[in-house]
Design a protein around this motif. Structure first.
Motif, PDB file in Angstrom:
ATOM      1  N   HIS A   7       4.456   0.904  -8.898  1.00  0.00           N
ATOM      2  CA  HIS A   7       3.478   1.992  -8.990  1.00  0.00           C
ATOM      3  C   HIS A   7       2.233   1.587  -9.785  1.00  0.00           C
ATOM      4  CE1 HIS A   7       6.178   4.739  -7.053  1.00  0.00           C
ATOM      5  NE2 HIS A   7       7.123   4.490  -7.939  1.00  0.00           N
ATOM      6  N   SER A   8       2.098   0.301 -10.061  1.00  0.00           N
ATOM      7  CA  SER A   8       0.897  -0.164 -10.749  1.00  0.00           C
ATOM      8  C   SER A   8      -0.315  -0.002  -9.837  1.00  0.00           C
ATOM      9  CB  SER A   8       1.042  -1.639 -11.142  1.00  0.00           C
ATOM     10  OG  SER A   8       2.033  -1.783 -12.120  1.00  0.00           O
ATOM     11  N   LYS A   9      -1.485  -0.129 -10.428  1.00  0.00           N
ATOM     12  CA  LYS A   9      -2.733   0.009  -9.677  1.00  0.00           C
ATOM     13  C   LYS A   9      -2.754  -0.993  -8.514  1.00  0.00           C
ATOM     14  CE  LYS A   9      -7.706  -0.216 -10.169  1.00  0.00           C
ATOM     15  NZ  LYS A   9      -8.799  -0.706 -10.975  1.00  0.00           N
ATOM     16  N   LEU A  10      -3.126  -0.515  -7.348  1.00  0.00           N
ATOM     17  CA  LEU A  10      -3.185  -1.344  -6.147  1.00  0.00           C
ATOM     18  C   LEU A  10      -4.306  -2.367  -6.290  1.00  0.00           C
ATOM     19  CD1 LEU A  10      -1.870  -1.561  -3.305  1.00  0.00           C
ATOM     20  CD2 LEU A  10      -3.747  -0.153  -2.465  1.00  0.00           C
ATOM     21  N   PRO A  11      -4.003  -3.656  -6.077  1.00  0.00           N
ATOM     22  CA  PRO A  11      -5.060  -4.666  -6.180  1.00  0.00           C
ATOM     23  C   PRO A  11      -5.939  -4.646  -4.924  1.00  0.00           C
ATOM     24  CG  PRO A  11      -3.040  -5.711  -5.458  1.00  0.00           C
ATOM     25  CD  PRO A  11      -2.710  -4.254  -5.728  1.00  0.00           C
ATOM     26  N   LYS A  12      -7.050  -5.338  -4.999  1.00  0.00           N
ATOM     27  CA  LYS A  12      -7.851  -5.540  -3.789  1.00  0.00           C
ATOM     28  C   LYS A  12      -7.031  -6.439  -2.873  1.00  0.00           C
ATOM     29  CE  LYS A  12     -12.363  -5.180  -5.964  1.00  0.00           C
ATOM     30  NZ  LYS A  12     -13.594  -5.901  -6.295  1.00  0.00           N
ATOM     31  N   ARG A  13      -7.151  -6.195  -1.593  1.00  0.00           N
ATOM     32  CA  ARG A  13      -6.345  -6.962  -0.644  1.00  0.00           C
ATOM     33  C   ARG A  13      -6.582  -8.465  -0.781  1.00  0.00           C
ATOM     34  NH1 ARG A  13      -5.210  -5.827   5.756  1.00  0.00           N
ATOM     35  NH2 ARG A  13      -3.728  -7.521   5.983  1.00  0.00           N
ATOM     36  N   GLU A  14      -7.825  -8.852  -1.014  1.00  0.00           N
ATOM     37  CA  GLU A  14      -8.127 -10.286  -1.107  1.00  0.00           C
ATOM     38  C   GLU A  14      -7.533 -10.928  -2.363  1.00  0.00           C
ATOM     39  OE1 GLU A  14     -11.929  -8.131  -2.553  1.00  0.00           O
ATOM     40  OE2 GLU A  14     -10.545  -7.885  -0.897  1.00  0.00           O
ATOM     41  N   ASN A  15      -7.091 -10.119  -3.322  1.00  0.00           N
ATOM     42  CA  ASN A  15      -6.471 -10.645  -4.539  1.00  0.00           C
ATOM     43  C   ASN A  15      -4.948 -10.671  -4.478  1.00  0.00           C
ATOM     44  OD1 ASN A  15      -8.994 -10.990  -5.686  1.00  0.00           O
ATOM     45  ND2 ASN A  15      -8.979  -8.990  -6.675  1.00  0.00           N
ATOM     46  N   LYS A  74       5.618  -5.722 -16.086  1.00  0.00           N
ATOM     47  CA  LYS A  74       6.452  -5.019 -17.067  1.00  0.00           C
ATOM     48  C   LYS A  74       6.847  -3.635 -16.589  1.00  0.00           C
ATOM     49  CE  LYS A  74       4.840  -7.521 -21.073  1.00  0.00           C
ATOM     50  NZ  LYS A  74       4.185  -7.468 -22.377  1.00  0.00           N
ATOM     51  N   ARG A  75       6.187  -3.156 -15.557  1.00  0.00           N
ATOM     52  CA  ARG A  75       6.474  -1.821 -15.048  1.00  0.00           C
ATOM     53  C   ARG A  75       7.624  -1.839 -14.045  1.00  0.00           C
ATOM     54  NH1 ARG A  75       1.882   2.213 -12.955  1.00  0.00           N
ATOM     55  NH2 ARG A  75       2.481   3.574 -14.631  1.00  0.00           N
ATOM     56  N   CYS A  76       7.571  -2.728 -13.058  1.00  0.00           N
ATOM     57  CA  CYS A  76       8.606  -2.719 -12.002  1.00  0.00           C
ATOM     58  C   CYS A  76       9.698  -3.761 -12.213  1.00  0.00           C
ATOM     59  CB  CYS A  76       7.971  -2.888 -10.627  1.00  0.00           C
ATOM     60  SG  CYS A  76       7.286  -4.540 -10.300  1.00  0.00           S
ATOM     61  N   ARG A  77       9.516  -4.646 -13.186  1.00  0.00           N
ATOM     62  CA  ARG A  77      10.520  -5.652 -13.548  1.00  0.00           C
ATOM     63  C   ARG A  77      11.074  -6.402 -12.331  1.00  0.00           C
ATOM     64  NH1 ARG A  77      13.315  -4.507 -18.265  1.00  0.00           N
ATOM     65  NH2 ARG A  77      14.087  -6.611 -17.964  1.00  0.00           N
ATOM     66  N   PRO A  78      10.226  -7.154 -11.609  1.00  0.00           N
ATOM     67  CA  PRO A  78      10.689  -7.832 -10.395  1.00  0.00           C
ATOM     68  C   PRO A  78      11.701  -8.942 -10.648  1.00  0.00           C
ATOM     69  CG  PRO A  78       8.488  -8.568 -10.961  1.00  0.00           C
ATOM     70  CD  PRO A  78       8.820  -7.431 -11.893  1.00  0.00           C
ATOM     71  N   GLU A  79      11.769  -9.439 -11.892  1.00  0.00           N
ATOM     72  CA  GLU A  79      12.726 -10.504 -12.205  1.00  0.00           C
ATOM     73  C   GLU A  79      14.150  -9.973 -12.341  1.00  0.00           C
ATOM     74  OE1 GLU A  79      11.809  -8.899 -16.283  1.00  0.00           O
ATOM     75  OE2 GLU A  79      10.850  -8.978 -14.351  1.00  0.00           O
ATOM     76  N   VAL A  80      14.313  -8.663 -12.431  1.00  0.00           N
ATOM     77  CA  VAL A  80      15.636  -8.044 -12.533  1.00  0.00           C
ATOM     78  C   VAL A  80      16.233  -7.939 -11.128  1.00  0.00           C
ATOM     79  CG1 VAL A  80      16.874  -5.939 -13.164  1.00  0.00           C
ATOM     80  CG2 VAL A  80      14.973  -6.734 -14.569  1.00  0.00           C
ATOM     81  N   VAL A  83       0.842  -1.208   0.000  1.00  0.00           N
ATOM     82  CA  VAL A  83       0.000   0.000   0.000  1.00  0.00           C
ATOM     83  C   VAL A  83       0.873   1.253   0.000  1.00  0.00           C
ATOM     84  CG1 VAL A  83      -1.647   1.364   1.364  1.00  0.00           C
ATOM     85  CG2 VAL A  83      -2.004  -1.096   1.063  1.00  0.00           C
ATOM     86  N   ALA A  84       1.946   1.222   0.809  1.00  0.00           N
ATOM     87  CA  ALA A  84       2.846   2.379   0.932  1.00  0.00           C
ATOM     88  C   ALA A  84       3.832   2.462  -0.241  1.00  0.00           C
ATOM     89  CB  ALA A  84       3.611   2.308   2.244  1.00  0.00           C
ATOM     90  N   GLY A  85       3.940   1.395  -1.041  1.00  0.00           N
ATOM     91  CA  GLY A  85       4.933   1.384  -2.123  1.00  0.00           C
ATOM     92  C   GLY A  85       6.341   1.466  -1.559  1.00  0.00           C
ATOM     93  N   ASP A  86       6.576   0.778  -0.449  1.00  0.00           N
ATOM     94  CA  ASP A  86       7.827   0.876   0.302  1.00  0.00           C
ATOM     95  C   ASP A  86       8.961   0.107  -0.381  1.00  0.00           C
ATOM     96  OD1 ASP A  86       9.876   0.953   2.171  1.00  0.00           O
ATOM     97  OD2 ASP A  86       8.513   0.715   3.878  1.00  0.00           O
ATOM     98  N   GLU A  87       9.891   0.848  -0.963  1.00  0.00           N
ATOM     99  CA  GLU A  87      11.004   0.230  -1.688  1.00  0.00           C
ATOM    100  C   GLU A  87      11.980  -0.504  -0.776  1.00  0.00           C
ATOM    101  OE1 GLU A  87      13.940   4.063  -2.192  1.00  0.00           O
ATOM    102  OE2 GLU A  87      12.321   3.806  -3.615  1.00  0.00           O
ATOM    103  N   HIS A  88      11.910  -0.275   0.519  1.00  0.00           N
ATOM    104  CA  HIS A  88      12.796  -0.984   1.456  1.00  0.00           C
ATOM    105  C   HIS A  88      12.497  -2.485   1.501  1.00  0.00           C
ATOM    106  CE1 HIS A  88      13.080   3.215   2.895  1.00  0.00           C
ATOM    107  NE2 HIS A  88      14.363   2.895   2.912  1.00  0.00           N
ATOM    108  N   PRO A 110      12.795   2.472 -13.532  1.00  0.00           N
ATOM    109  CA  PRO A 110      12.564   2.879 -14.913  1.00  0.00           C
ATOM    110  C   PRO A 110      12.812   4.369 -15.123  1.00  0.00           C
ATOM    111  CG  PRO A 110      10.498   2.291 -13.840  1.00  0.00           C
ATOM    112  CD  PRO A 110      11.609   1.949 -12.896  1.00  0.00           C
ATOM    113  N   GLU A 111      12.574   5.171 -14.071  1.00  0.00           N
ATOM    114  CA  GLU A 111      12.828   6.608 -14.181  1.00  0.00           C
ATOM    115  C   GLU A 111      14.311   6.867 -14.396  1.00  0.00           C
ATOM    116  OE1 GLU A 111      11.085   5.313 -11.552  1.00  0.00           O
ATOM    117  OE2 GLU A 111       9.062   6.069 -11.903  1.00  0.00           O
ATOM    118  N   GLU A 112      15.128   6.129 -13.658  1.00  0.00           N
ATOM    119  CA  GLU A 112      16.579   6.283 -13.785  1.00  0.00           C
ATOM    120  C   GLU A 112      17.045   5.875 -15.184  1.00  0.00           C
ATOM    121  OE1 GLU A 112      20.148   4.185 -11.496  1.00  0.00           O
ATOM    122  OE2 GLU A 112      18.769   5.212 -10.140  1.00  0.00           O
ATOM    123  N   GLU A 113      16.485   4.781 -15.697  1.00  0.00           N
ATOM    124  CA  GLU A 113      16.824   4.340 -17.053  1.00  0.00           C
ATOM    125  C   GLU A 113      16.435   5.388 -18.088  1.00  0.00           C
ATOM    126  OE1 GLU A 113      15.395   0.537 -18.292  1.00  0.00           O
ATOM    127  OE2 GLU A 113      16.615  -0.535 -16.833  1.00  0.00           O
TER     128      GLU A 113
END
Length: 192
Positions: A40-48, A67-73, A14-19, A79-82
């Protein structure tokens, strides 16, 4: 690997906490996509939301990477830095192109407003100011190493008016192009 409660992980999402990036991942059951907590993608419903301790675990469960946050990297993905790095590369290679500052956001797939804001935040100056600084730096090289006159140098580095070149040069170098060239020659003669 750390063990967090689902409440802690949900609050991080919810907080988008990068830590928490790299410490766990969350997936969305309705889309079968998994993300970093800071996405920063749309927040899902908590139950999902479901949670994974690794990207491999998420993929084994049938989720594909966002494709936005690239978690496999591995490591931090920004992406902003890129985007800013790509802009700086283009500027350093194409500094002499007319209208470069205006066409850059579109070439990088960004809106002008968003690009301007990101660039200023990252570099402390607008893309136009950065481009002007690169052009003046290139002009100093030509003044020191070539016999081109000021007019040819101004146009060679991308300025479209001599007055704009002189004003920008004075602002950045605190002297005129002629005085700079003279100083370079005196320095060179003093080294011989």
């Amino acid at each position: 690997m750390e063990n967090f409660s689902s409440g802690v992980m949900w609050q991080a999402v919810v907080a988008g906490d990068e830590h928490y990036d790299g410490r766990f991942y969350y997936g969305v059951t309705t889309t079968k996509i998994y993300c970093r907590p800071s996405c920063h993608s749309k927040l899902p419903k908590r139950e999902n939301a479901v949670y994974f301790l690794s990207a491999v675990e998420a993929e084994k469960a049938g989720y594909r990477p966002c494709k936005r946050c690239r978690p496999e990297v591995n490591g931090v993905y920004s992406p902003e830095e890129e985007l800013i790095e790509a802009a700086c590369r283009i500027i350093s290679l194409e500094f002499d192109r007319e209208g470069l500052a205006e066409t850059l956001p579109g070439r990088l797939g960004s809106s002008a407003f968003h690009f301007q804001r990101l660039f200023k935040k990252a570099k402390g100056e607008t893309p136009a100011e950065y481009l002007r600084r690169v052009r003046i730096t290139q002009a100093t090289v030509l003044l020191a190493e070539s016999m081109l006159d000021n007019t040819r140098i101004a146009f060679a580095v991308g300025f479209r008016s001599l007055s704009g070149f002189y004003a920008a040069f004075r602002r950045q170098m605190a002297c005129s192009p002629r005085a700079y060239r003279q100083l370079c020659r005196e320095t060179e003669e003093g080294m011989e």
